[in-house]
Design a protein around this motif. Structure first.
Motif, mmCIF file in Angstrom:
data_model
loop_
_atom_site.group_PDB
_atom_site.id
_atom_site.type_symbol
_atom_site.label_atom_id
_atom_site.label_comp_id
_atom_site.label_asym_id
_atom_site.label_seq_id
_atom_site.Cartn_x
_atom_site.Cartn_y
_atom_site.Cartn_z
ATOM 1 N N ALA A 285 0.822 -1.205 0.000
ATOM 2 C CA ALA A 285 0.000 0.000 0.000
ATOM 3 C C ALA A 285 0.859 1.259 0.000
ATOM 4 O O ALA A 285 0.424 2.325 -0.428
ATOM 5 C CB ALA A 285 -0.929 0.013 1.220
ATOM 6 N N ARG A 286 2.074 1.108 0.448
ATOM 7 C CA ARG A 286 2.956 2.283 0.556
ATOM 8 C C ARG A 286 3.906 2.395 -0.643
ATOM 9 O O ARG A 286 4.394 3.477 -0.937
ATOM 10 C CB ARG A 286 3.777 2.193 1.847
ATOM 11 C CG ARG A 286 2.924 2.226 3.130
ATOM 12 C CD ARG A 286 2.779 3.654 3.637
ATOM 13 N NE ARG A 286 2.292 3.696 5.011
ATOM 14 C CZ ARG A 286 2.332 4.790 5.783
ATOM 15 N NH1 ARG A 286 2.827 5.921 5.326
ATOM 16 N NH2 ARG A 286 1.865 4.772 7.007
ATOM 17 N N VAL B 116 5.401 9.454 2.536
ATOM 18 C CA VAL B 116 4.359 8.659 3.170
ATOM 19 C C VAL B 116 4.022 7.461 2.284
ATOM 20 O O VAL B 116 3.635 6.402 2.764
ATOM 21 C CB VAL B 116 3.139 9.548 3.496
ATOM 22 C CG1 VAL B 116 2.424 10.007 2.235
ATOM 23 C CG2 VAL B 116 2.172 8.831 4.421
ATOM 24 N N CYS B 117 4.223 7.631 0.997
ATOM 25 C CA CYS B 117 4.045 6.498 0.080
ATOM 26 C C CYS B 117 4.609 6.848 -1.295
ATOM 27 O O CYS B 117 4.966 8.005 -1.556
ATOM 28 C CB CYS B 117 2.575 6.099 -0.039
ATOM 29 S SG CYS B 117 1.531 7.338 -0.795
ATOM 30 N N ILE B 118 4.716 5.815 -2.139
ATOM 31 C CA ILE B 118 5.088 5.999 -3.543
ATOM 32 C C ILE B 118 3.900 5.517 -4.366
ATOM 33 O O ILE B 118 3.360 4.437 -4.128
ATOM 34 C CB ILE B 118 6.362 5.197 -3.892
ATOM 35 C CG1 ILE B 118 7.544 5.692 -3.043
ATOM 36 C CG2 ILE B 118 6.690 5.302 -5.375
ATOM 37 C CD1 ILE B 118 8.810 4.862 -3.194
ATOM 38 N N THR B 119 3.477 6.354 -5.312
ATOM 39 C CA THR B 119 2.234 6.050 -6.039
ATOM 40 C C THR B 119 2.447 4.986 -7.116
ATOM 41 O O THR B 119 3.581 4.570 -7.376
ATOM 42 C CB THR B 119 1.691 7.316 -6.736
ATOM 43 O OG1 THR B 119 2.607 7.659 -7.785
ATOM 44 C CG2 THR B 119 1.544 8.477 -5.772
ATOM 45 N N GLU B 120 1.366 4.604 -7.755
ATOM 46 C CA GLU B 120 1.393 3.648 -8.864
ATOM 47 C C GLU B 120 2.344 4.102 -9.965
ATOM 48 O O GLU B 120 2.930 3.287 -10.679
ATOM 49 C CB GLU B 120 -0.012 3.491 -9.476
ATOM 50 C CG GLU B 120 -1.032 2.805 -8.582
ATOM 51 C CD GLU B 120 -1.609 3.683 -7.476
ATOM 52 O OE1 GLU B 120 -1.181 4.857 -7.332
ATOM 53 O OE2 GLU B 120 -2.478 3.202 -6.732
ATOM 54 N N GLN B 121 2.488 5.414 -10.114
ATOM 55 C CA GLN B 121 3.380 5.955 -11.158
ATOM 56 C C GLN B 121 4.823 6.070 -10.680
ATOM 57 O O GLN B 121 5.689 6.518 -11.420
ATOM 58 C CB GLN B 121 2.897 7.347 -11.605
ATOM 59 C CG GLN B 121 1.540 7.380 -12.299
ATOM 60 C CD GLN B 121 0.391 7.311 -11.303
ATOM 61 O OE1 GLN B 121 0.511 7.800 -10.185
ATOM 62 N NE2 GLN B 121 -0.704 6.669 -11.690
ATOM 63 N N GLY B 122 5.044 5.720 -9.424
ATOM 64 C CA GLY B 122 6.390 5.888 -8.881
ATOM 65 C C GLY B 122 6.656 7.300 -8.386
ATOM 66 O O GLY B 122 7.807 7.688 -8.189
ATOM 67 N N HIS B 123 5.603 8.043 -8.188
ATOM 68 C CA HIS B 123 5.758 9.425 -7.702
ATOM 69 C C HIS B 123 5.781 9.432 -6.174
ATOM 70 O O HIS B 123 5.208 8.553 -5.518
ATOM 71 C CB HIS B 123 4.619 10.295 -8.238
ATOM 72 C CG HIS B 123 4.618 10.388 -9.736
ATOM 73 N ND1 HIS B 123 3.541 10.853 -10.461
ATOM 74 C CD2 HIS B 123 5.575 10.059 -10.649
ATOM 75 C CE1 HIS B 123 3.825 10.805 -11.758
ATOM 76 N NE2 HIS B 123 5.056 10.326 -11.896
#
Lengths: 498, 498
Positions: free
Chosen positions: A4-5, A133-140
């Motif tokens: 999730a992160r 806090v996290c890395i998105t699906e796009q790697g952002h």
């Protein structure tokens, strides 16, 4: 693990330990580390780097948003890690190293650091270390409690280390508004038209192939000490509230005032708290660091919206806010410091800027940084960004310090950070000086009458009278102009021996 | 009569003599008069007002764009007409009155005067007197050789006197771009995206019923003295050209550099002239006052476009330009000073700002205004507007003055107009100091080595060495910091007696 992160699966094999990641950082590199006002710093990698430097000395040039939390600035200085440091700090150990000339400190307007990076005035960071806090699906990258310079550092750096802080509230996601001005010569307007304008994205949009390492951490938000209001800060707040009431009555300010910027620290925080019981509603904040007072005002229903680049709270307030961050989602935004402090936006919105002075002089020049004209305290921070372009530029300070041995109002400041052109209102617990539209000799009269502590009033008046005899648009006796500071150095007090 | 110049017929009966119009101005009034850098002042009404004050003493508060031409500032001061004066002047008689404390002078960033007027910090002008080249069919006012604050003053004032100058070139019509930012809290971006952006109208769009009088005048453009380049200014120009060449080579500036702002006066003009033979083409200017050098560069085909708020020329250059103004129509625009000097636009365009220092210090702080820290020379003008937000902020000065009795580089400036945070490059005929990204101790080293006159180099070096022994981020010995200025006051020279 951490699906999730880290939502881009291909990045999972970049996970490594903090010491492993820190090994990417080599002697002589320029490193960008996230962090502003003690919030959002990449603690685990920084600590590992400090360990590494203790074992095997190395020096880096460090660029951050502003000061780092968790004592990192001090630990880095102690480990001899810092060759150069910019643009702000607030740590006693680092301060000492700076004042001894051991660390080259570049004290700079916080909105301008990124322009200097873009302009090639500063070396390109070799590595940026960004708490997320996290890395998105796009790697952002979704930052945590500060944006500061994180986006620009991550976009500029050759490689990026992401420090994924599992202790950070997932509700930070969606709170940020990441925007980068276009490159010149084709730059457009910064489209922030109101404090709550959202103009960018929720994450730092880097190419994920530039992520060299991901470090998993579990770091509690750094808490900052926050002194409760005292009689003096309450008096300062009261003077200001009365002034605002009069401005509203005269039709110079609307009932909800104007977007508020408030400087860092206990005095500014206390002044802001003074608005809780004041007859103004639907306030908005367009500021840099959001401190306890922002959330006190939000909770009291007085503040409608707050824009900042960092959230820095006392432990008590942090306890309350970070657990319930979701509740504030509609009323908060965190921006890059280039945007929170952007002259274009500050001038457009017509901000009321309230900052703290170290000392000010007879004519309204302000020293925000240098004790005795020589020794750096923290740095100019955003005070210059705001004071220059604010609708109302206000500086506050207590009239004396050290049991009266120091007067905060002096004949001539020993260092100038803000010139009289940029100061509208000065306030001490003694009173408020409204300097708008006044010439220097008029400013002096009103500052002596309203702001100076009674113990220093006669002496300052005598100085002014004698200086006027020498003439000039801004009368001074150069033989005596710095005499109060010299006396303090020599005798431990600005008070003349009688 | 004057049908081509007053195209709204109903206004013809407002024509009166200058003395008649001046009688509208009463004791205690706040008056706005057009004029900037000696260009576009309402000369006939001003002279009539001075006459009136000589016969029957009266005092006014005067707001202009900047300095008035035709000696008006001095004549007004001599006639005792001025109670308060803002925001800039450059006249020896008025200067003396200011320094004696007889005229209250409010020295202010030129882009901010109108904000202060709008904010109610300054009294609303009772009357604005605006020099015009014509009045349009709609009753709108077309200014002459400066816009300055004319539009804002005319729009704010209770009544307007138009001084129609028949000697002004009709080709001024179409040259202006009059734009007023919206009122807060609903202000949008200032849509100037390039130096040549046109965003407003050709005339000041006032309600013609507010025109109380029209005075017909026939005043030649005021000529300003302009010293030809000398060896020192040529050396300064050469240092700068070499610096620009290197910036282009390093990829930090494009071949056509960036929009140029150049301060007022002979040194800045000479520096700009140095670009005529430099290997840069398609230059653009986004400046305040357009001086001889602008037209020299336009005529040489080096400059593509120039934006300013005023045209102030020597008599020789004026002779050439004003008669042929139509030729420049496509390559010139004159804006309100709020827009020519607007921080938003300066930051967006990434301007190279070149201004003149009165003195600067070891750490790069600049004094632009106060001789000996006390006596006003002219005023800060637009230098602060530009220096703070420029892409490159450059200050130039000769290293010595008065046959070497004065060093323009001193241990500590006696007055600060621009703090070290706002200074990138310092240049004297001795050399150029590139201060970007440097800490104060590093700045000092490079300033001593590159900018100081040989006669003062050893003394400044000694000061710096001794100060470093005392420590601090910005080392100073407060006992000695102003000693050069004190010595100048006492002995007539900053040179120590050996």
């Amino acid at each position: 693990m951490h699906a999730a992160r880290i939502r881009l699966a291909s990045l999972h094999d970049k996970i490594m330990s903090a010491p492993q990641a820190a090994l990417l950082i080599k002697d002589g590199m320029t490193i960008g580390i996230s962090g502003f006002g003690g919030a959002g710093d990449a603690t685990a990698v920084s600590l590992a780097l400090i360990e590494q430097a203790r074992r095997d000395p190395l020096k880096i040039n460090l660029i951050t948003g502003a000061s780092l939390g968790h004592g990192l600035d001090g630990l880095m200085a102690e480990a001899g890690l810092l060759a150069r440091r910019m643009p702000f700090q607030g740590d006693p150990v680092l301060r000492k190293a700076i004042n001894e000339g051991k660390v080259m400190f570049i004290d700079q307007h916080l909105s301008e650091v990124v322009e200097q990076l873009r302009g090639g005035y500063l070396p390109t960071p070799d590595i940026a270390v960004i708490e997320a806090v996290c890395i998105t699906e796009q790697g952002h990258i979704v930052p945590t409690s500060s944006v500061g310079n994180s986006a620009s550092l991550a976009l500029a750096a050759k490689q990026v280390i992401v420090e994924l802080n599992l202790a950070s509230s997932p509700h930070f996601e969606g709170l940020h508004d990441i925007y980068q001005p276009q490159n010149r010569p084709h730059r457009g307007a910064i489209p922030v038209l109101q404090s709550n304008s959202r103009i960018g994205s929720h994450a730092i949009e880097i190419d994920p192939s530039r992520i060299a390492a991901i470090v998993i951490s579990n770091t509690a938000e750094a808490a900052v000490p926050m002194l409760p209001p005292d009689n003096d800060t309450q008096a300062i707040a009261n003077h200001l509230v009365r002034f605002f009431e009069n401005e509203v009555e005269m039709g110079r300010l609307p009932r909800n005032l104007a977007p508020l910027q408030v400087g860092v620290g206990s005095i500014a925080n206390a002044v802001m708290c003074g608005l809780i019981d004041a007859p103004f509603n639907d306030l908005v904040q367009y500021s840099e660091v959001l401190q306890d007072s922002t959330f006190d005002l939000l909770d009291a229903g007085k503040l409608k919206f707050a824009s900042g680049c960092s959230i820095t709270l006392s432990s008590a307030c942090g306890e309350r806010v970070f657990k319930n961050l979701g509740q504030y989602a509609e009323r908060l935004v965190l921006r890059p410091q280039e945007i929170s402090n952007h002259p274009e936006v500050i001038r457009r919105l017509g901000i009321i800027a309230i900052n703290t002075a170290l000392e000010f002089d007879l004519y309204g020049n302000v020293n925000s940084t240098h004790v005795g004209g020589t020794h750096m305290m923290n740095g100019i921070g955003g005070s210059g960004d705001f004071a220059r372009n604010a609708h109302l530029s206000i500086f506050v300070t207590k009239s004396i310090a050290k049991d009266g041995k120091i007067s905060r109002v002096v004949p001539m400041v020993s260092h100038v950070d803000h010139t009289e052109h940029d100061i509208d209102i000065l306030v001490t617990e003694q009173g408020l000086a409204d300097l708008r539209g006044l010439a220097p000799r008029e400013r002096a009269r009103i500052i002596i009458d309203h702001c100076v502590h009674p113990d220093y009033q006669e002496a300052l008046n005598d100085y002014f009278t004698a200086a006027c005899r020498l003439g000039g648009h801004t009368p001074h006796d150069l033989n005596q102009a710095l005499s109060w500071h010299i006396r303090l150095n020599e005798t431990g007090s600005m008070q003349a021996v009688r």
